[in-house]
Scaffold this motif. Structure first.
Motif, PDB file in Angstrom:
ATOM      1  N   PRO A 118       0.800  -1.231   0.000  1.00  0.00           N
ATOM      2  CA  PRO A 118       0.000   0.000   0.000  1.00  0.00           C
ATOM      3  C   PRO A 118       0.834   1.283   0.000  1.00  0.00           C
ATOM      4  O   PRO A 118       0.302   2.363  -0.245  1.00  0.00           O
ATOM      5  CB  PRO A 118      -0.805  -0.108   1.297  1.00  0.00           C
ATOM      6  N   HIS A 119       2.129   1.171   0.280  1.00  0.00           N
ATOM      7  CA  HIS A 119       3.020   2.326   0.307  1.00  0.00           C
ATOM      8  C   HIS A 119       4.236   2.038  -0.556  1.00  0.00           C
ATOM      9  O   HIS A 119       4.646   0.894  -0.696  1.00  0.00           O
ATOM     10  CB  HIS A 119       3.477   2.644   1.736  1.00  0.00           C
ATOM     11  N   GLU A 120       4.813   3.081  -1.119  1.00  0.00           N
ATOM     12  CA  GLU A 120       5.995   2.897  -1.961  1.00  0.00           C
ATOM     13  C   GLU A 120       7.154   2.348  -1.142  1.00  0.00           C
ATOM     14  O   GLU A 120       7.401   2.796  -0.023  1.00  0.00           O
ATOM     15  CB  GLU A 120       6.401   4.209  -2.634  1.00  0.00           C
ATOM     16  N   GLN A 121       7.837   1.383  -1.727  1.00  0.00           N
ATOM     17  CA  GLN A 121       9.020   0.778  -1.133  1.00  0.00           C
ATOM     18  C   GLN A 121      10.084   0.657  -2.217  1.00  0.00           C
ATOM     19  O   GLN A 121       9.764   0.307  -3.361  1.00  0.00           O
ATOM     20  CB  GLN A 121       8.723  -0.618  -0.584  1.00  0.00           C
ATOM     21  N   LEU A 122      11.326   0.912  -1.855  1.00  0.00           N
ATOM     22  CA  LEU A 122      12.449   0.761  -2.779  1.00  0.00           C
ATOM     23  C   LEU A 122      13.182  -0.522  -2.439  1.00  0.00           C
ATOM     24  O   LEU A 122      13.605  -0.724  -1.300  1.00  0.00           O
ATOM     25  CB  LEU A 122      13.423   1.940  -2.667  1.00  0.00           C
ATOM     26  N   LEU A 123      13.342  -1.377  -3.432  1.00  0.00           N
ATOM     27  CA  LEU A 123      14.107  -2.601  -3.280  1.00  0.00           C
ATOM     28  C   LEU A 123      15.326  -2.480  -4.183  1.00  0.00           C
ATOM     29  O   LEU A 123      15.200  -2.060  -5.341  1.00  0.00           O
ATOM     30  CB  LEU A 123      13.264  -3.815  -3.690  1.00  0.00           C
ATOM     31  N   VAL A 124      16.486  -2.803  -3.647  1.00  0.00           N
ATOM     32  CA  VAL A 124      17.719  -2.749  -4.429  1.00  0.00           C
ATOM     33  C   VAL A 124      18.215  -4.173  -4.613  1.00  0.00           C
ATOM     34  O   VAL A 124      18.334  -4.932  -3.641  1.00  0.00           O
ATOM     35  CB  VAL A 124      18.796  -1.888  -3.732  1.00  0.00           C
ATOM     36  N   VAL A 125      18.495  -4.529  -5.865  1.00  0.00           N
ATOM     37  CA  VAL A 125      19.078  -5.833  -6.193  1.00  0.00           C
ATOM     38  C   VAL A 125      20.562  -5.588  -6.439  1.00  0.00           C
ATOM     39  O   VAL A 125      20.935  -4.737  -7.245  1.00  0.00           O
ATOM     40  CB  VAL A 125      18.420  -6.451  -7.444  1.00  0.00           C
ATOM     41  N   PHE A 126      21.394  -6.335  -5.747  1.00  0.00           N
ATOM     42  CA  PHE A 126      22.847  -6.198  -5.855  1.00  0.00           C
ATOM     43  C   PHE A 126      23.393  -7.313  -6.732  1.00  0.00           C
ATOM     44  O   PHE A 126      22.997  -8.476  -6.586  1.00  0.00           O
ATOM     45  CB  PHE A 126      23.484  -6.258  -4.465  1.00  0.00           C
ATOM     46  N   ALA A 127      24.323  -6.970  -7.612  1.00  0.00           N
ATOM     47  CA  ALA A 127      24.905  -7.949  -8.537  1.00  0.00           C
ATOM     48  C   ALA A 127      26.433  -7.910  -8.473  1.00  0.00           C
ATOM     49  O   ALA A 127      27.019  -6.871  -8.166  1.00  0.00           O
ATOM     50  CB  ALA A 127      24.434  -7.674  -9.960  1.00  0.00           C
ATOM     51  N   ASP A 128      27.041  -9.046  -8.787  1.00  0.00           N
ATOM     52  CA  ASP A 128      28.499  -9.148  -8.775  1.00  0.00           C
ATOM     53  C   ASP A 128      29.088  -8.664 -10.107  1.00  0.00           C
ATOM     54  O   ASP A 128      28.375  -8.184 -10.984  1.00  0.00           O
ATOM     55  CB  ASP A 128      28.934 -10.584  -8.447  1.00  0.00           C
ATOM     56  N   ARG A 129      30.401  -8.815 -10.254  1.00  0.00           N
ATOM     57  CA  ARG A 129      31.093  -8.329 -11.451  1.00  0.00           C
ATOM     58  C   ARG A 129      30.599  -8.994 -12.732  1.00  0.00           C
ATOM     59  O   ARG A 129      30.704  -8.432 -13.812  1.00  0.00           O
ATOM     60  CB  ARG A 129      32.601  -8.538 -11.314  1.00  0.00           C
ATOM     61  N   ASP A 130      30.094 -10.205 -12.620  1.00  0.00           N
ATOM     62  CA  ASP A 130      29.564 -10.917 -13.784  1.00  0.00           C
ATOM     63  C   ASP A 130      28.083 -10.635 -14.007  1.00  0.00           C
ATOM     64  O   ASP A 130      27.462 -11.240 -14.876  1.00  0.00           O
ATOM     65  CB  ASP A 130      29.777 -12.427 -13.618  1.00  0.00           C
ATOM     66  N   GLY A 131      27.503  -9.754 -13.191  1.00  0.00           N
ATOM     67  CA  GLY A 131      26.093  -9.428 -13.310  1.00  0.00           C
ATOM     68  C   GLY A 131      25.191 -10.425 -12.620  1.00  0.00           C
ATOM     69  O   GLY A 131      23.979 -10.408 -12.804  1.00  0.00           O
ATOM     70  N   GLY A 132      25.770 -11.295 -11.797  1.00  0.00           N
ATOM     71  CA  GLY A 132      24.993 -12.306 -11.088  1.00  0.00           C
ATOM     72  C   GLY A 132      24.404 -11.769  -9.787  1.00  0.00           C
ATOM     73  O   GLY A 132      25.022 -10.976  -9.085  1.00  0.00           O
ATOM     74  N   TYR A 133      23.211 -12.244  -9.484  1.00  0.00           N
ATOM     75  CA  TYR A 133      22.475 -11.838  -8.284  1.00  0.00           C
ATOM     76  C   TYR A 133      23.267 -12.185  -7.022  1.00  0.00           C
ATOM     77  O   TYR A 133      23.730 -13.309  -6.862  1.00  0.00           O
ATOM     78  CB  TYR A 133      21.126 -12.563  -8.281  1.00  0.00           C
ATOM     79  N   ILE A 134      23.418 -11.201  -6.134  1.00  0.00           N
ATOM     80  CA  ILE A 134      24.025 -11.411  -4.813  1.00  0.00           C
ATOM     81  C   ILE A 134      22.924 -11.425  -3.758  1.00  0.00           C
ATOM     82  O   ILE A 134      22.814 -12.351  -2.965  1.00  0.00           O
ATOM     83  CB  ILE A 134      25.035 -10.302  -4.462  1.00  0.00           C
ATOM     84  N   ALA A 135      22.123 -10.367  -3.745  1.00  0.00           N
ATOM     85  CA  ALA A 135      21.088 -10.202  -2.714  1.00  0.00           C
ATOM     86  C   ALA A 135      20.153  -9.085  -3.136  1.00  0.00           C
ATOM     87  O   ALA A 135      20.433  -8.345  -4.079  1.00  0.00           O
ATOM     88  CB  ALA A 135      21.724  -9.851  -1.370  1.00  0.00           C
ATOM     89  N   ASP A 136      19.049  -8.959  -2.417  1.00  0.00           N
ATOM     90  CA  ASP A 136      18.183  -7.797  -2.583  1.00  0.00           C
ATOM     91  C   ASP A 136      17.701  -7.379  -1.204  1.00  0.00           C
ATOM     92  O   ASP A 136      17.568  -8.209  -0.309  1.00  0.00           O
ATOM     93  CB  ASP A 136      17.009  -8.072  -3.529  1.00  0.00           C
TER      94      ASP A 136
END
Length: 144
Positions: free
Chosen positions: A41-59
């Motif tokens: 119901p409210h705006e939330q910012l989620l950040v996805v972090f990626a490594d040097r190869d563009g692979g998912y680390i965390a969000d």
């Protein structure tokens, strides 16, 4: 019960993303973000972090606001990116209005994040606007 089921689905999707490429056009990423942000119901910012190869680390959720605004703490965002040794980030935030179009403020804030990221040697992959039914890529629109 519905909230518990949604949380279970989010937890089930996250491990499958580890190491997978982070692209703003990835339908699997869109589904994940919609499950996590789409109905809030409210705006939330989620950040996805990626490594040097563009692979998912965390969000992580790193900003929040009201029904039509978002407060982003850039210091926290970039501190977390450096702690995770992320080489790239993807921003995603929801629009509770259901309109998956960036506002002028979204465009302005994305520009600021891009400038700071570039000066720190971190790539801004994209900024996605998420609703329950749609995802808009600001990069695809030429805005990120």
């Amino acid at each position: 019960m519905i909230a518990a089921a949604r949380e279970f689905a989010q937890e089930a999707l996250a491990p499958s993303m580890r190491g997978s490429p982070v692209h703003g056009s990835d339908p699997a990423l869109h589904r994940y973000l919609q499950s996590k942000l789409g109905r809030l119901p409210h705006e939330q910012l989620l950040v996805v972090f990626a490594d040097r190869d563009g692979g998912y680390i965390a969000d992580e959720l790193l900003g929040g606001g009201g029904a039509g605004s978002l407060v982003t703490h850039f210091g926290c965002l970039f501190h977390r990116a450096m702690t995770l040794e992320a080489a790239a980030i993807l921003l995603a935030h929801n629009h509770p209005s259901g309109v998956a179009r960036p506002s002028s403020r979204d465009i302005e804030e994305t520009s600021k994040v891009g400038y700071i990221a570039q000066s720190l040697g971190i790539q801004l992959i994209d900024h996605l606007i998420v609703t329950a039914r749609a995802v808009c890529s600001m990069a695809r629109e030429g805005l990120a």
